[in-house]
Design an enzyme around this catalytic site. Structure first.
Site, PDB file in Angstrom:
ATOM      1  CG  PHE A 152      -2.906 -12.014  -3.382  1.00 44.29           C
ATOM      2  CD1 PHE A 152      -2.011 -10.914  -2.749  1.00 44.29           C
ATOM      3  CD2 PHE A 152      -4.145 -11.339  -3.790  1.00 44.29           C
ATOM      4  CE1 PHE A 152      -2.306  -9.557  -2.617  1.00 44.29           C
ATOM      5  CE2 PHE A 152      -4.406  -9.994  -3.936  1.00 44.29           C
ATOM      6  CZ  PHE A 152      -3.520  -9.286  -3.028  1.00 44.29           C
ATOM      7  CE  LYS A 153       0.264  -7.246  -4.761  1.00 49.48           C
ATOM      8  NZ  LYS A 153       0.638  -7.698  -3.500  1.00 49.48           N
ATOM      9  CG  ASP A 154       1.031 -14.873  -9.842  1.00 40.10           C
ATOM     10  OD1 ASP A 154       1.383 -14.149 -10.584  1.00 40.10           O
ATOM     11  OD2 ASP A 154       1.628 -15.852  -8.831  1.00 40.10           O
TER      12      ASP A 154
END
Ligand SMILES: *Cc1c(COP(=O)(O)O)cnc(C)c1O
Length: 497
Positions: free
Chosen positions: A113-115
């Site tokens: 999810f960091k993207d």
């Protein structure tokens, strides 16, 4: 025209800077985190929002908080971030399984999810540099528990006017996470393993950041630091978007009626993702409960139970390494808000945290936490959740998401609350293949993670993402490992200063 939002430090209200300046700085000079002067309300109705694409939703949210960016600038950042780097046009699809909606935040370049935020941060940052006439090269300094590092590297690699240095705990990330980072291309990238855990890495980075002598030396050589960690407000704001978007999706698909409450469950480490949900709620998304799910490093669970935050405990390595954290940096923003936007109170608590490793909030502040529910899952519960969900519905989740799903199961059993629920699904199961295979009862110590990925694909029918196949035989480009006390030297070395 939206009302201007300014940013000040959680530890001192004195300065009021613009969003672009806060994004450039990352961390405030006093060691605090930037917080908005107020939380704006969404301008469009939920019904109107439900008709928007991810990109248009992003604009609706971000324009309210990043008020010194022009429409043209924001739309430029958004369209370059949320494009074919994602393997689905929806960017963040919702999948129904096991009586909940999984919000899949792992369809970007590095399958975690960091993207969602790190694909846009480089654009927000370079735009901010232009707006503020910054002549120095920007040096992104990042501590990672595994996922931020690669997502930040992917975002900043080869971006003119920037360099990026990533520190990761040498023995605290999954083999696929490590392989993703050490094979990173781009002459402006630097990846360093440290002998220490994530908290050591994060503390070291904060120290380097706030060292005035180093800042002066950097400036004289044409450099300045910024941060890609979730302490940067430029990380937090893009994360609010997918909570707004998922509500719209549920509404559009007729899963809820306009205005119906939903619950949100977030597998939590540094408290960034769930804080974004809290902001979404305060901007007008009808979120009832914010369910904070921890792994065995359950410092947040204890905090919600007792009102005392106490990091003095054993650090446990778990199968959800991106949540192996004892100092949840972004909790500081919540503390500031529930103390009535009080920098004085926040600074005093953070001083206690530094000096004694703990602090206890007041009863009045605890009352402000009534929308939060803290839970945790043991390793056994996490593995059982992966297996049960897969056996019963054919839906495959990773270990972090499983922590959330397990906590959600316990929450429902305990409270009988059947509100429609969104679970933040934070990583592809292929990022943590070995653990997922173990959970399915198909572990094999003699095989490497890539061989296991092949098997997982056969078993599940889920295709191996490009992010995994592309690093399989890639050349290792970063080999430096230093002690946690040698981080500053490593930074100077890379910059040649
Ligand atoms: C970073 C991360 C988390 C924790 O998110 P926070 O914002 O730090 O609370 C959870 N799951 C995965 C897969 C992550 O990469």
């Amino acid at each position: 025209m939206s009302k201007e939002v300014y940013y000040s430090s959680t530890r001192g209200n004195k300065e009021n800077i613009k969003a672009s300046e806060a994004i450039l700085r990352g961390l405030a000079p006093d060691g605090g985190l930037y917080v908005p002067s107020f939380i704006p309300r969404l301008e469009k109705s939920l019904r109107e929002l439900s008709g928007l694409s991810y990109q248009d939703t992003a604009y609706e949210v971000m324009k309210l908080l990043l008020t010194d960016y022009t429409e043209e600038e924001l739309k430029y950042c958004i369209s370059h971030a949320y494009d074919s780097k994602f393997d689905t046009e929806e960017i963040a699809p919702l999948s129904e399984a096991g009586g909940a909606y999984f919000l899949e935040l792992y369809h970007g370049a590095t399958i975690a999810f960091k993207d969602m935020a790190l694909s846009i941060l480089p654009y927000l940052m370079t735009t901010a540099a232009k707006k503020n006439n910054v002549k120095n090269e920007i040096v992104i300094l990042t501590a990672t528990s595994g996922d931020t590092g690669k997502a930040a590297l992917a975002g900043f690699a080869k971006v003119p006017g920037t360099r990026i240095i990533v520190f990761y705990p040498k023995h605290g990330v999954s083999p696929i996470q490590e392989q993703q980072m050490v094979t990173q291309e781009g002459d402006n990238t630097c990846v360093i393993g440290i002998e220490g855990n994530f908290d050591d890495a994060q503390t070291g980075v904060k120290k380097i950041f706030t060292d005035p002598e180093l800042a002066a030396l950097m400036d004289s050589k044409g450099f300045q630091f910024s941060s890609a960690n979730s302490i940067n407000i430029g990380r937090l704001v893009p994360q609010i978007v997918y909570y707004v978007y998922s509500y719209g999706k549920l509404l559009k698909e007729g899963r809820i009626a306009d205005g119906d409450p939903i619950n949100v469950v977030v597998p939590t480490g540094n408290f960034g993702n769930i804080l974004a949900a809290y902001y979404a709620k305060n901007m007008g998304v009808p979120i009832a409960k914010l369910i904070c799910a921890s792994n065995s490093n359950k410092v947040l669970f204890d905090f919600f139970q007792t009102g005392e935050y106490d990091r003095n405990r054993e650090f446990v390595l778990t199968s959800s390494p991106s949540m192996d954290i004892l100092i949840s940096s972004n909790l500081e923003r919540l503390i500031y808000h529930i103390a009535g936007d009080s920098a004085e109170a926040d600074a005093a608590y953070m001083k206690q945290l530094t000096e004694n490793g703990k602090y206890e909030i007041t009863d009045a502040m605890r009352k402000e936490l009534s929308d939060f529910f803290g839970g945790f899952a043991t390793e056994e519960e996490t593995f059982a959740t992966i297996k049960d969900l897969f056996d019963n519905s054919g839906y495959l989740i990773d270990t972090h998401t499983a922590v959330a799903a397990s906590v959600y199961g316990k929450y429902k059993a305990e409270t009988g609350d059947n509100t429609v629920t969104v679970i933040a699904s934070t990583a592809s199961p292929y990022k943590f293949t070995r653990s997922v295979m173990n959970a399915l009862g198909r572990g094999d110590e003699s095989k490497d993670d890539f061989a296991l990925a092949d098997e997982l694909s056969e078993v599940s029918g889920v295709e191996i993402p490009e992010a995994v196949t592309s690093i399989r035989n890639a050349q290792i480009r970063h080999k430096t490992v230093v002690d946690k006390t040698e981080m500053e030297g490593a930074v100077k070395n890379f910059l040649g200063i």
